[in-house]
Write a protein that holds these residues in place. Structure first.
Motif, mmCIF file in Angstrom:
data_model
loop_
_atom_site.group_PDB
_atom_site.id
_atom_site.type_symbol
_atom_site.label_atom_id
_atom_site.label_comp_id
_atom_site.label_asym_id
_atom_site.label_seq_id
_atom_site.Cartn_x
_atom_site.Cartn_y
_atom_site.Cartn_z
ATOM 1 N N PRO A 81 0.270 12.015 4.216
ATOM 2 C CA PRO A 81 1.095 11.847 3.015
ATOM 3 C C PRO A 81 1.813 10.492 3.069
ATOM 4 O O PRO A 81 3.008 10.414 3.363
ATOM 5 C CB PRO A 81 2.077 13.022 3.110
ATOM 6 C CG PRO A 81 2.186 13.306 4.575
ATOM 7 C CD PRO A 81 0.882 12.902 5.220
ATOM 8 N N ALA A 82 1.055 9.436 2.796
ATOM 9 C CA ALA A 82 1.576 8.072 2.945
ATOM 10 C C ALA A 82 2.507 7.724 1.790
ATOM 11 O O ALA A 82 2.385 8.264 0.697
ATOM 12 C CB ALA A 82 0.413 7.088 3.004
ATOM 13 N N TRP A 83 3.443 6.813 2.065
ATOM 14 C CA TRP A 83 4.319 6.302 1.012
ATOM 15 C C TRP A 83 3.659 5.031 0.480
ATOM 16 O O TRP A 83 3.356 4.108 1.264
ATOM 17 C CB TRP A 83 5.712 6.038 1.582
ATOM 18 C CG TRP A 83 6.431 7.313 1.928
ATOM 19 C CD1 TRP A 83 5.873 8.469 2.425
ATOM 20 C CD2 TRP A 83 7.830 7.572 1.796
ATOM 21 N NE1 TRP A 83 6.845 9.415 2.608
ATOM 22 C CE2 TRP A 83 8.054 8.904 2.238
ATOM 23 C CE3 TRP A 83 8.908 6.814 1.353
ATOM 24 C CZ2 TRP A 83 9.322 9.482 2.251
ATOM 25 C CZ3 TRP A 83 10.179 7.397 1.369
ATOM 26 C CH2 TRP A 83 10.381 8.715 1.796
ATOM 27 N N THR A 84 3.426 5.011 -0.816
ATOM 28 C CA THR A 84 2.550 3.975 -1.371
ATOM 29 C C THR A 84 3.165 3.297 -2.596
ATOM 30 O O THR A 84 4.036 3.848 -3.266
ATOM 31 C CB THR A 84 1.212 4.584 -1.836
ATOM 32 O OG1 THR A 84 1.451 5.400 -2.990
ATOM 33 C CG2 THR A 84 0.560 5.424 -0.744
ATOM 34 N N TYR A 85 2.684 2.099 -2.865
ATOM 35 C CA TYR A 85 2.891 1.454 -4.167
ATOM 36 C C TYR A 85 1.595 1.583 -4.961
ATOM 37 O O TYR A 85 0.513 1.217 -4.469
ATOM 38 C CB TYR A 85 3.216 -0.026 -3.978
ATOM 39 C CG TYR A 85 4.582 -0.311 -3.380
ATOM 40 C CD1 TYR A 85 5.750 0.038 -4.056
ATOM 41 C CD2 TYR A 85 4.698 -0.940 -2.150
ATOM 42 C CE1 TYR A 85 6.997 -0.241 -3.513
ATOM 43 C CE2 TYR A 85 5.942 -1.224 -1.594
ATOM 44 C CZ TYR A 85 7.096 -0.868 -2.295
ATOM 45 O OH TYR A 85 8.326 -1.139 -1.756
ATOM 46 N N ASN A 86 1.705 2.122 -6.153
ATOM 47 C CA ASN A 86 0.549 2.342 -7.023
ATOM 48 C C ASN A 86 -0.575 3.094 -6.309
ATOM 49 O O ASN A 86 -1.763 2.861 -6.562
ATOM 50 C CB ASN A 86 0.021 1.014 -7.590
ATOM 51 C CG ASN A 86 0.949 0.435 -8.651
ATOM 52 O OD1 ASN A 86 2.004 1.001 -8.942
ATOM 53 N ND2 ASN A 86 0.578 -0.697 -9.233
ATOM 54 N N GLY A 87 -0.173 3.964 -5.390
ATOM 55 C CA GLY A 87 -1.142 4.866 -4.765
ATOM 56 C C GLY A 87 -1.966 4.265 -3.654
ATOM 57 O O GLY A 87 -2.872 4.920 -3.140
ATOM 58 N N THR A 88 -1.702 3.012 -3.285
ATOM 59 C CA THR A 88 -2.526 2.405 -2.244
ATOM 60 C C THR A 88 -1.665 1.917 -1.082
ATOM 61 O O THR A 88 -0.481 1.645 -1.230
ATOM 62 C CB THR A 88 -3.354 1.211 -2.782
ATOM 63 O OG1 THR A 88 -2.458 0.164 -3.178
ATOM 64 C CG2 THR A 88 -4.213 1.625 -3.954
ATOM 65 N N LEU A 89 -2.282 1.814 0.082
ATOM 66 C CA LEU A 89 -1.639 1.282 1.289
ATOM 67 C C LEU A 89 -2.577 0.241 1.886
ATOM 68 O O LEU A 89 -3.669 0.608 2.276
ATOM 69 C CB LEU A 89 -1.364 2.421 2.271
ATOM 70 C CG LEU A 89 -0.551 2.110 3.545
ATOM 71 C CD1 LEU A 89 -0.115 3.410 4.216
ATOM 72 C CD2 LEU A 89 -1.286 1.241 4.542
ATOM 73 N N PRO A 90 -2.212 -1.040 1.951
ATOM 74 C CA PRO A 90 -0.977 -1.584 1.395
ATOM 75 C C PRO A 90 -0.967 -1.516 -0.133
ATOM 76 O O PRO A 90 -1.984 -1.206 -0.759
ATOM 77 C CB PRO A 90 -1.000 -3.048 1.865
ATOM 78 C CG PRO A 90 -2.409 -3.353 2.192
ATOM 79 C CD PRO A 90 -3.074 -2.065 2.542
ATOM 80 N N GLY A 91 0.215 -1.795 -0.703
ATOM 81 C CA GLY A 91 0.332 -1.843 -2.155
ATOM 82 C C GLY A 91 -0.534 -2.959 -2.713
ATOM 83 O O GLY A 91 -1.123 -3.741 -1.973
ATOM 84 N N PRO A 92 -0.626 -3.025 -4.049
ATOM 85 C CA PRO A 92 -1.513 -4.022 -4.653
ATOM 86 C C PRO A 92 -1.105 -5.453 -4.327
ATOM 87 O O PRO A 92 0.084 -5.764 -4.206
ATOM 88 C CB PRO A 92 -1.385 -3.747 -6.155
ATOM 89 C CG PRO A 92 -0.083 -3.042 -6.307
ATOM 90 C CD PRO A 92 0.115 -2.244 -5.059
#
Ligand SMILES: [Cu+2]
Length: 482
Positions: A81-92
């Motif tokens: 359950p990763a913490w993401t920006y726009n659903g991706t890791l790394p963020g966009p």
């Protein structure tokens, strides 16, 4: 900051063999130079998500950025359950050119407050993303619009500044690349976001306080190393063809020394764009928050695979104990003859040294005390962040900061909002000249940096970028006033 001039001389050369081949006198095709392009899909395994720019203006990048918890398969067969920006890791990846305006409509869908800090970017104080200082924390369900101009070419990044050790450790970070349209083509570009994450065997996130006081002291390194969010990904390259690696360290505590057996890098830049001269380096080092601009011409047997490694870095007491190299990513050489490069464009960026005549000298000492009600207390000049007494600077003032480290652990110093120049390290001048915002202060070292406080008033943070140290109080602020 004075205008920065970049002079570039590009010269092509073709070897005698190639000339002979062009003239039709080449009868040995095996010796013909290989392709001049990388293999198709050569970096698909490390592709970064990008933002969806909704603004038609060519010099405005406007998009939605949402932080949320998403289930990702980071290690094979597991769910995190990763913490993401726009659903991706790394963020966009956010990419623009010098002078572009960035408008970021940010929404917090995390279970706790957050902010977005833009590491290294010279922006107005109100856009710096520091809770209680430049903005209120953005509560769950809340939103905030970040809006500023990209002023300087270079590689930067964004991450939360609330509960940062945990939130960055869980995956919240992304790259910002600002291009200088006048810069030459140095080579085929590869953007490499280095990070790590602490996971159980089943992929669950380890608690942010794993390791207790030892974790606090050493800084917590995740047990899974990620390159652009992938474990030991494969990049396929054309042997002998030059590349430019834009490397960014977004780990919460881990230092990265990059080992690429038998290859030598040319480091052409750091945090704030190109340095004023290139440096040959065998194993580049990136401390937390730091960026490196590296030229490399990977050479290897056609069809073979090489492991690029994380090499343990000396960063103080016990930091090398029981540590061995770990996998970073793999490079597969295409089954082609080696290429022949054009000559590397000369890197000639003129950077004027900051004039420190009459500059105010300020001591900034990293301190670890075992006093205090909670045991371990970290601070700047023995003052933890909870009791911070702001440093002071005037607009237009030049200051020389002495970064002093008499503790048993190295500390990566980061200043928000301003670049600085490194003057010397234990009295030894540091070259080449470059614009920095993050610098390692090893054990027993005193590093002097010069800062020009330009036209942007406000309260600016500086801190150790081992985020566990920052969390324990190794942070302070400087009030920049008219
Ligand atoms: Cu530290």
């Amino acid at each position: 900051m004075k205008a920065i001039r970049t002079t570039v001389h590009t010269a092509s050369f073709v070897t005698l063999t190639a000339l002979l081949c062009l003239a039709g006198a080449c009868d040995d095709p095996i010796d013909a130079p290989g392709p001049t392009e990388q293999p198709p899909g050569w970096q698909d395994e490390v592709a970064l998500a990008t933002v969806d720019d909704v603004n038609p203006a060519p010099d405005i990048i406007e998009f939605d950025l949402t932080a949320s918890v998403e289930n990702l398969e980071l290690t094979p067969g597991t769910t995190t359950p990763a913490w993401t920006y726009n659903g991706t890791l790394p963020g966009p990846l956010i990419r623009g050119k010098v002078g572009d305006r960035l408008i970021v409509h940010f929404t917090n869908n995390l279970p706790e407050p957050t902010t977005v800090h833009w590491h290294g970017l010279r922006l107005p104080n109100a856009m710096d993303g520091v809770p209680h200082i430049t903005q209120p924390p953005i509560e769950p369900g809340g939103s905030f619009t970040y809006d500023f101009i990209l002023r300087d070419a270079g590689a930067y990044w964004y991450h939360p500044h609330v509960n940062s050790a945990a939130q960055v450790g869980y995956g919240l970070y992304g790259a910002v690349i600002v291009d200088d349209p006048n810069e030459p083509e140095f080579g085929d570009e590869l953007i490499l976001v280095l990070s790590d994450i602490g996971l159980t065997d089943s992929g669950a996130l380890l608690p942010p306080d794993t390791g207790g006081e030892f974790g606090d002291l050493f800084g917590r390194e995740g047990n899974v190393i990620l390159v652009n969010g992938r474990v030991n990904p494969l990049i396929t390259v054309q042997p002998g063809l030059r590349q430019r690696w834009r490397v960014l360290n977004m780990a919460r505590s881990r230092y990265y020394t990059i080992g690429f057996d038998g290859q030598t890098f040319t480091r052409i830049g750091n945090d704030g764009g190109l340095a004023d001269a290139p440096v040959e380096v065998e194993m580049p080092v990136l401390i937390p928050g730091e960026r490196a601009d590296l030229i490399i011409t990977p050479t290897g047997r056609r069809g073979s695979v090489t492991q690029v490694q994380w090499i343990p870095t000396e960063r103080g007491y016990g930091s090398l104990f029981n540590r061995v190299p770990e996998d970073l990513f793999r490079i597969e050489f295409a089954d082609e003859a080696a290429s022949i490069n054009d000559e590397l464009p000369t890197v000639e960026r003129d950077i004027d040294p900051i004039d420190t005549t009459g500059a105010t000298e300020v001591d900034v000492e990293f301190t670890i005390d075992d006093e205090g009600p909670d045991g371990l207390e970290m601070g700047i000049n023995h003052v933890p962040y909870a009791e911070v007494v702001p440093f002071e600077a005037r607009i237009g003032e030049t200051q020389v900061w002495k970064l002093i480290n008499d503790t048993d652990f190295a500390h990566p110093f980061h200043l928000h909002g301003y670049f600085f120049q490194v003057i010397d390290d234990n009295g030894v001048p540091v070259l080449p000249l470059a614009w920095r915002d993050t610098i390692d202060v090893p054990v027993g070292h005193t590093i002097r940096i010069a800062i020009d406080f330009d036209e942007r008033p406000g309260t600016w943070m500086f801190h150790c970028h081992i985020l566990d140290h920052a969390a324990l109080g190794m942070m302070a602020v400087v009030n920049v006033t008219e």
